[in-house]
Design an enzyme around this catalytic site. Structure first.
Site, short mmCIF file in Angstrom:
data_model
loop_
_atom_site.label_atom_id
_atom_site.label_comp_id
_atom_site.label_asym_id
_atom_site.label_seq_id
_atom_site.Cartn_x
_atom_site.Cartn_y
_atom_site.Cartn_z
N GLY A 120 0.43 -1.27 -0.31
CA GLY A 120 0.05 0.00 0.11
C GLY A 120 1.00 1.15 -0.02
O GLY A 120 0.42 2.30 -0.42
N TYR A 147 -3.90 6.71 7.75
CA TYR A 147 -2.98 5.65 7.46
C TYR A 147 -2.85 5.80 6.07
O TYR A 147 -3.42 4.89 5.34
CB TYR A 147 -3.24 4.47 8.06
CG TYR A 147 -1.17 4.42 8.30
CD1 TYR A 147 -0.41 4.30 9.09
CD2 TYR A 147 -1.20 3.09 7.28
CE1 TYR A 147 0.21 3.19 9.28
CE2 TYR A 147 -0.19 2.30 7.56
CZ TYR A 147 1.05 3.31 8.31
OH TYR A 147 1.96 1.88 8.30
N ASP A 247 -8.55 5.71 -0.82
CA ASP A 247 -7.44 4.20 -0.50
C ASP A 247 -8.36 3.40 0.21
O ASP A 247 -8.76 3.23 0.82
CB ASP A 247 -6.65 4.66 0.69
CG ASP A 247 -5.53 3.79 1.24
OD1 ASP A 247 -5.94 3.05 1.18
OD2 ASP A 247 -4.75 4.32 2.00
N GLU A 248 -8.14 2.43 -0.85
CA GLU A 248 -8.93 0.44 -0.51
C GLU A 248 -7.61 -0.58 -0.19
O GLU A 248 -8.34 -1.32 -0.21
CB GLU A 248 -9.44 0.06 -1.39
CG GLU A 248 -11.04 1.40 -2.02
CD GLU A 248 -12.92 1.02 -1.44
OE1 GLU A 248 -12.45 -0.53 -0.68
OE2 GLU A 248 -13.14 1.91 -2.02
N VAL A 249 -6.32 0.12 0.44
CA VAL A 249 -5.65 -0.89 0.60
C VAL A 249 -6.04 -1.87 1.60
O VAL A 249 -5.82 -3.06 1.43
CB VAL A 249 -4.28 -0.19 1.60
CG1 VAL A 249 -3.84 -1.40 1.77
CG2 VAL A 249 -3.84 0.45 0.01
N LYS A 250 -7.00 -1.57 2.39
CA LYS A 250 -7.12 -2.16 4.02
C LYS A 250 -8.41 -2.41 3.90
O LYS A 250 -8.59 -3.95 4.42
CB LYS A 250 -7.43 -1.24 5.08
CG LYS A 250 -7.25 -1.95 6.54
CD LYS A 250 -6.67 -1.98 7.17
CE LYS A 250 -5.96 -2.72 8.84
NZ LYS A 250 -5.70 -1.74 10.19
N THR A 304 12.68 -3.08 -8.79
CA THR A 304 13.72 -3.86 -9.57
C THR A 304 12.07 -5.43 -9.88
O THR A 304 12.15 -5.61 -10.82
CB THR A 304 14.99 -4.49 -9.39
OG1 THR A 304 15.33 -2.82 -8.66
CG2 THR A 304 15.64 -4.97 -10.47
C1 LIG Z 1 -5.45 2.44 4.10
C2 LIG Z 1 -4.81 1.85 4.37
N1 LIG Z 1 -3.35 2.80 2.87
C3 LIG Z 1 -2.16 1.94 3.14
C4 LIG Z 1 -2.05 1.22 3.90
C5 LIG Z 1 -0.36 0.68 3.43
O1 LIG Z 1 -0.02 -0.22 3.56
P1 LIG Z 1 1.47 -1.46 3.73
O2 LIG Z 1 1.54 -1.62 4.64
O3 LIG Z 1 1.00 -2.49 3.07
O4 LIG Z 1 2.10 -0.31 2.80
C6 LIG Z 1 -2.14 0.58 5.37
C7 LIG Z 1 -2.03 -0.59 5.67
O5 LIG Z 1 -1.94 -0.70 6.83
C8 LIG Z 1 -3.18 1.06 5.35
O6 LIG Z 1 -4.76 0.71 6.64
#
Ligand SMILES: Cc1ncc(COP(=O)(O)O)c(C=O)c1O
Length: 448
Positions: A120, A147, A247-250, A304
């Site tokens: 993320g 975050y 930000d849909e990472v979580k 890389t």
């Molecule tokens: C909403 C969100 N975005 C980005 C990140 C960052 O992801 P990563 O720790 O895999 O780099 C996180 C990690 O907790 C997160 O909760």
């Protein structure tokens, strides 16, 4: 040599060896967790103790441990590996994954691209640079306690890191996130309008490249914003020529019941970032957005092993598992069961029981907020003792924002496992509240 040559055998010895060898900068510990294997929602310590995983490694193992589809895809890919990346040559897994993401992830415009990264952190970094490149503007609006990453540009726009002393991006403007349980102004009714007014004030100068937002603020305390928040941000960004980055990472990839959490509000962002669950245990992230943000400057996001074929194969296997909606439906059903069970526990007036201030969430993104009974103030000590006790009792769950236990188990969790989770969580909170965890027990675990 600082490390003895013998291989540790006990859980405690492994943990001690970790402290002597793994860098502190990548340790965020709440109890002496060491696991040697895993299957489904279960993690197994070197001594063979089984624990129920209610975090899924902060959602990074979204399908659970050793999911057969991921095992099959990774085994196939690694045993005839098509190089290491897409940097100076391409391979079918990357192209197919990018095409699948373009099909599944709606963003504005028609000329679109996908960045394939590792985490993320780099996905959000690339998105941030992209929106600045595309708009020619520098300012980014993000949210207090947000975050977005743990290094560089993503860290510098993360409200949590900035509040903890990280150097803020010089062009960052932070706005309070609308938290209905602890509104920054007024009451839950007026909170949404007040927050959107604050955002509009920041956008009014016409210098904002993008608003960067989590659809549920996870590490900031599992805050589910009022309905209309994302729609409001979409309207405001459009009105002021700014982009909307979600930000849909979580919480993306079926965790909330929608394929992507923001779809609950029917909005179409300009860019979407993904990570964690996308590789279900393998390092993989993505940004989906306009070519104007992601194509140039050419060769400006270089690592890389980006677009690694083994990670991309895992990603395609994950998307394959999510397509039929069965796991999304499970997330909704099991999430409701989890919340209901915890609410029953919260309402039970057991002597010495801790006060659960709030149980909230959407799907399998759930937060349990522990508070001081007399005042309702956040009880961070109780929370750190509760998760420590949980590890001893057989669960893995971590605190966020000090006093919220975050529960994000694998999407494959069963009804029986949820029942067990509720019982063990209740026992863990009770153990902490009745003095069965000493201050010294948790002293070594500074956590966040
Ligand atoms: C909403 C969100 N975005 C980005 C990140 C960052 O992801 P990563 O720790 O895999 O780099 C996180 C990690 O907790 C997160 O909760």
């Amino acid at each position: 040599m600082s490390e003895p040559a013998t291989v540790p055998t006990t859980d405690a010895d492994w943990y001690a060896a970790d402290a002597r060898s793994i860098a502190g900068v990548e340790r965020l510990r709440f109890f002496p967790q060491v696991v040697a294997t895993g299957h489904g929602c279960t993690l197994v310590t070197p001594e063979g103790r089984e624990v129920l995983d209610l975090s899924a490694s902060w959602t990074a193992t979204g399908l659970g441990h050793g999911h057969s589809a991921v095992v099959e895809a990774v085994t196939r890919s690694v045993s005839s590996q098509a190089g290491g990346s897409v940097l100076s040559g391409t391979h079918p897994e990357a192209v197919l994954l990018a095409r699948e993401l373009l099909e599944l992830v709606g963003t504005t415009g028609t000329d679109r691209r996908v960045y394939l990264g590792h985490a993320g952190t780099d996905a959000n970094d690339v998105a941030l640079r992209g929106v600045r490149q595309m708009t020619g503007r520098s300012t980014v609006v993000a949210f207090e306690n947000g975050y977005h990453g743990g290094l560089g540009g993503s860290m510098a726009v993360s409200g949590l890191h900035v509040a903890a002393g990280a150097t803020a991006d010089p062009h960052l403007r932070l706005v309070p996130y609308p938290d209905p349980f602890r509104p920054w102004t007024g009451d839950a009714e007026t909170l949404l309008a007040a927050t959107l007014t604050r955002v509009e004030q920041e956008l009014a100068g016409g210098d904002v490249a993008a608003v960067l937002v989590e659809p549920i603020q996870s590490d900031g305390g599992v805050i589910v914003p009022p309905d209309g928040f994302l729609r409001g941000l979409r309207e405001l960004t459009q009105a002021h020529g700014s982009l909307l980055v979600v930000d849909e990472v979580k919480v993306g990839l079926c965790r909330t019941g929608e394929f992507l959490a923001h779809q609950a509000e029917g909005v179409v962002p300009d860019l979407v970032t993904l990570g964690k669950s996308l590789g279900s245990g393998l390092p993989l992230s993505a940004v989906v957005g306009p070519a104007a943000a992601l194509d140039s400057p050419a060769a400006s996001a270089l690592m890389t092993t980006i677009g690694n074929p083994v990670s991309c194969a895992a990603g395609r296997a994950v998307l394959g598992q999510l397509r039929d909606g069965i796991l999304a439906a499970n997330a909704v059903a099991r999430g409701a069961q989890l919340v209901a069970g915890l609410q029953r526990y919260a309402a039970s007036a057991r002597p010495g029981a801790a006060t659960v201030g709030d149980v909230r969430g959407r799907g399998l993104s759930v937060g349990v907020e522990l508070v001081v009974p007399a005042t309702g103030a956040p009880d961070e000590t109780l929370t750190s003792k509760a998760v420590f006790a949980g590890w001893g009792l057989g669960i893995v769950a971590y605190p966020v924002r000090g006093n919220v236990i975050e529960l994000t188990p694998p999407l494959t969790i069963t009804s029986e496992e949820i029942d067990r989770a509720v019982d063990l969580l209740a026992d863990a909170i009770d153990a902490a509240a009745t003095g069965r965890v000493a201050d010294e027990d948790v002293a070594a675990f500074s956590g966040w």
